[in-house]
Write an enzyme that holds these catalytic residues in place. Structure first.
Site, mmCIF file in Angstrom:
data_model
loop_
_atom_site.group_PDB
_atom_site.id
_atom_site.type_symbol
_atom_site.label_atom_id
_atom_site.label_comp_id
_atom_site.label_asym_id
_atom_site.label_seq_id
_atom_site.Cartn_x
_atom_site.Cartn_y
_atom_site.Cartn_z
ATOM 1 N N CYS A 119 0.671 -1.252 0.014
ATOM 2 C CA CYS A 119 -0.116 0.136 -0.058
ATOM 3 C C CYS A 119 0.866 1.225 0.038
ATOM 4 C CB CYS A 119 -1.009 -0.039 1.183
ATOM 5 S SG CYS A 119 -0.099 0.070 2.914
ATOM 6 N N HIS B 221 5.358 -5.563 8.923
ATOM 7 C CA HIS B 221 5.250 -6.810 9.230
ATOM 8 C C HIS B 221 5.435 -7.916 8.131
ATOM 9 C CE1 HIS B 221 2.978 -5.902 13.123
ATOM 10 N NE2 HIS B 221 4.339 -5.780 13.378
ATOM 11 N N HIS C 143 -0.269 -4.252 19.597
ATOM 12 C CA HIS C 143 0.268 -3.945 18.196
ATOM 13 C C HIS C 143 1.012 -2.542 18.334
ATOM 14 C CE1 HIS C 143 0.288 -2.936 14.016
ATOM 15 N NE2 HIS C 143 -0.044 -4.254 13.889
ATOM 16 N N GLU D 72 1.159 -0.252 16.210
ATOM 17 C CA GLU D 72 0.074 0.957 15.751
ATOM 18 C C GLU D 72 -0.860 1.505 16.928
ATOM 19 O OE1 GLU D 72 -3.132 2.139 12.560
ATOM 20 O OE2 GLU D 72 -1.670 0.633 11.745
ATOM 21 N N SER E 8 -1.249 -7.989 10.867
ATOM 22 C CA SER E 8 -2.550 -7.870 11.155
ATOM 23 C C SER E 8 -3.526 -7.732 10.043
ATOM 24 C CB SER E 8 -2.995 -6.596 12.259
ATOM 25 O OG SER E 8 -4.113 -6.346 12.502
ATOM 26 N N ASN E 9 -3.111 -6.983 9.253
ATOM 27 C CA ASN E 9 -4.163 -6.850 7.868
ATOM 28 C C ASN E 9 -4.135 -8.337 6.983
ATOM 29 O OD1 ASN E 9 -2.447 -6.477 5.176
ATOM 30 N ND2 ASN E 9 -1.222 -5.608 6.677
ATOM 31 N N SER F 192 1.788 -5.541 3.330
ATOM 32 C CA SER F 192 3.469 -5.435 3.616
ATOM 33 C C SER F 192 3.964 -6.725 2.837
ATOM 34 C CB SER F 192 3.385 -5.552 5.107
ATOM 35 O OG SER F 192 2.972 -6.769 5.513
#
Length: 407
Positions: A53, A83, A176, A178, A315-316, A377
């Site tokens: 992204c 990550h 996390h 973030e 996470s994503n 990522s």
């Protein structure tokens, strides 16, 4: 949108050509059907949106430029840049050292760094406390700050609604990077609390309504609320923001649920809801939304299995696996090396992070239909290697080259 200088080792001519063609055919991003790679005995369906992204490409460009422009200097990263194991390994091989692990545990003491060193802030951002500590050491933070602009957008929105008297509820994984950073920034302006999921949101709501004794809050949400937080006072007017890599639908559901609680408690109407509940829908990350919506569109395709490629602590990526598992047997891998052969795969459980070896993962069908996507990522080059390895199991390597030449 800005084009970033990302090392060619992460690029894939095949994937770039596919993405560019889809972009030209669907400039408004309304078509979320996958791209079919017909390889004869193997049909691969690539999600409409996947991979790096804006924030990740920005972080990688800054990190590699930092290495090139600081020869001879010690270069540190606060924690993992993103990550993804390959990117972090590449940075480590270029001499970058990690000060903390992904959960904030110290690997190298901060006492060992000096004003002569370079410290890169990762894409997740960092806490105000750590940023101030670095500045006090004489280390410039702005020059080597790779914080994702969409994470900063959440911080800015939190500050804006804090100025109007709202407290903040952060939807995120408490450990996390973030979430820790967002909590730090939000709580510097207003009372803040973190919820991980709907179950915790329902629990929080029971304190808002008074169904649970106020004193129990401090035990149940220990470590999740800002200093001086008063449960009887600080949740009378709130806004919900999120860790940008959470499921957008989950954040929206949490926000909608808390809004309904406020409507009932304060007898609010559509005209008066803003007196108690801030509209924060504009903080949801576009890339997270696009990737998740693309998976939803991909799952409408009749397929046999799904493969999600991404770092095990991404996470994503984990949320993409979660979405796929609702419909199909899904395997979570971080590289083509996890495809041991046509019979055996090393799969990561996205919940427990446990790695297991699974046999007979490829159904005996012709053509075999596989849905593929990757996290924000994950380099496109890794996706291509997975595709080519799968194609090799079916003697379809030439079909990949043919498909590539047509795009």
């Amino acid at each position: 949108m800005k084009q970033f200088k990302v090392p060619n080792i992460y690029r894939s001519p095949l994937i770039s050509a596919i993405k560019q063609q889809r972009k030209q055919e669907d400039k408004l991003k309304k078509d979320f059907t996958p791209t079919l790679m017909d390889l004869g005995p193997l049909h691969i369906y690539l999600a409409r949106h996947f991979g790096f992204c804006y924030g990740v490409e920005n972080a990688i460009e800054i990190a590699f430029n930092t290495i090139e422009s600081n020869p001879g200097k010690r270069i540190f990263l606060l924690s993992e840049m993103i990550h993804n194991p390959q990117v972090n390994k590449d940075l480590a091989e270029r001499g970058v050292q990690f000060l903390q692990d992904t959960y904030g545990k110290q690997v190298i003491p901060f006492e060992e760094i000096t004003s002569d060193d370079v410290v890169i802030i990762p894409a997740f951002g960092t806490t105000l406390e750590i940023e101030k500590m670095l500045q006090n050491k004489g280390i410039p933070t702005a020059q080597y700050n790779t914080t994702c602009p969409f994470v900063e957008k959440v911080w800015n929105r939190s500050e804006q609604i804090a100025e109007k008297g709202y407290s903040i509820v952060v939807h995120g994984k408490p450990k996390h990077e973030e979430t820790r950073a967002t909590f730090s920034h939000a709580s510097s302006h207003t009372p803040t609390v973190v919820v991980n999921d709907m179950e915790e949101t329902v629990a929080l709501a029971s304190y808002i309504t008074g169904e649970k004794p106020a004193d129990d809050f401090y035990t149940e949400f220990k470590g999740r609320y800002s200093e001086g937080f008063d449960i009887t006072r600080d949740l009378q007017k709130i806004g919900v923001v999120n860790q940008t890599t959470q499921l957008a639908s989950d954040t929206q559901a949490i926000s909608d649920y808390l809004k309904s609680v406020f409507i009932r408690k304060y007898q609010l109407t559509a005209e008066t809801i803003s007196e108690r509940f801030a509209d924060t829908r504009d903080t949801l990350c576009y890339a997270t939304n696009d990737n998740q919506t693309a998976v939803t569109g991909m799952l409408d395709t009749d397929a046999d299995i799904a493969i999600v490629i991404g770092g095990h602590n991404s996470s994503n990526s984990s949320h993409l696996v979660e979405l796929c598992e609702h419909k199909l047997t899904t395997y979570f891998i971080d590289s083509a090396d996890r495809l041991l052969d046509a019979n055996t795969i090393e799969h990561r459980n996205w919940r427990t992070k446990e790695l297991s070896t699974i046999s007979h993962y490829l159904p005996q069908k012709s053509p075999l239909r596989i849905l593929i996507t990757s996290g924000a990522s994950c380099p496109d080059a890794v996706v291509e290697r997975v595709i080519r390895k799968l194609a090799g199991f079916y003697a379809a390597e030439a079909a990949v080259d043919s498909f590539s030449s047509q795009h």
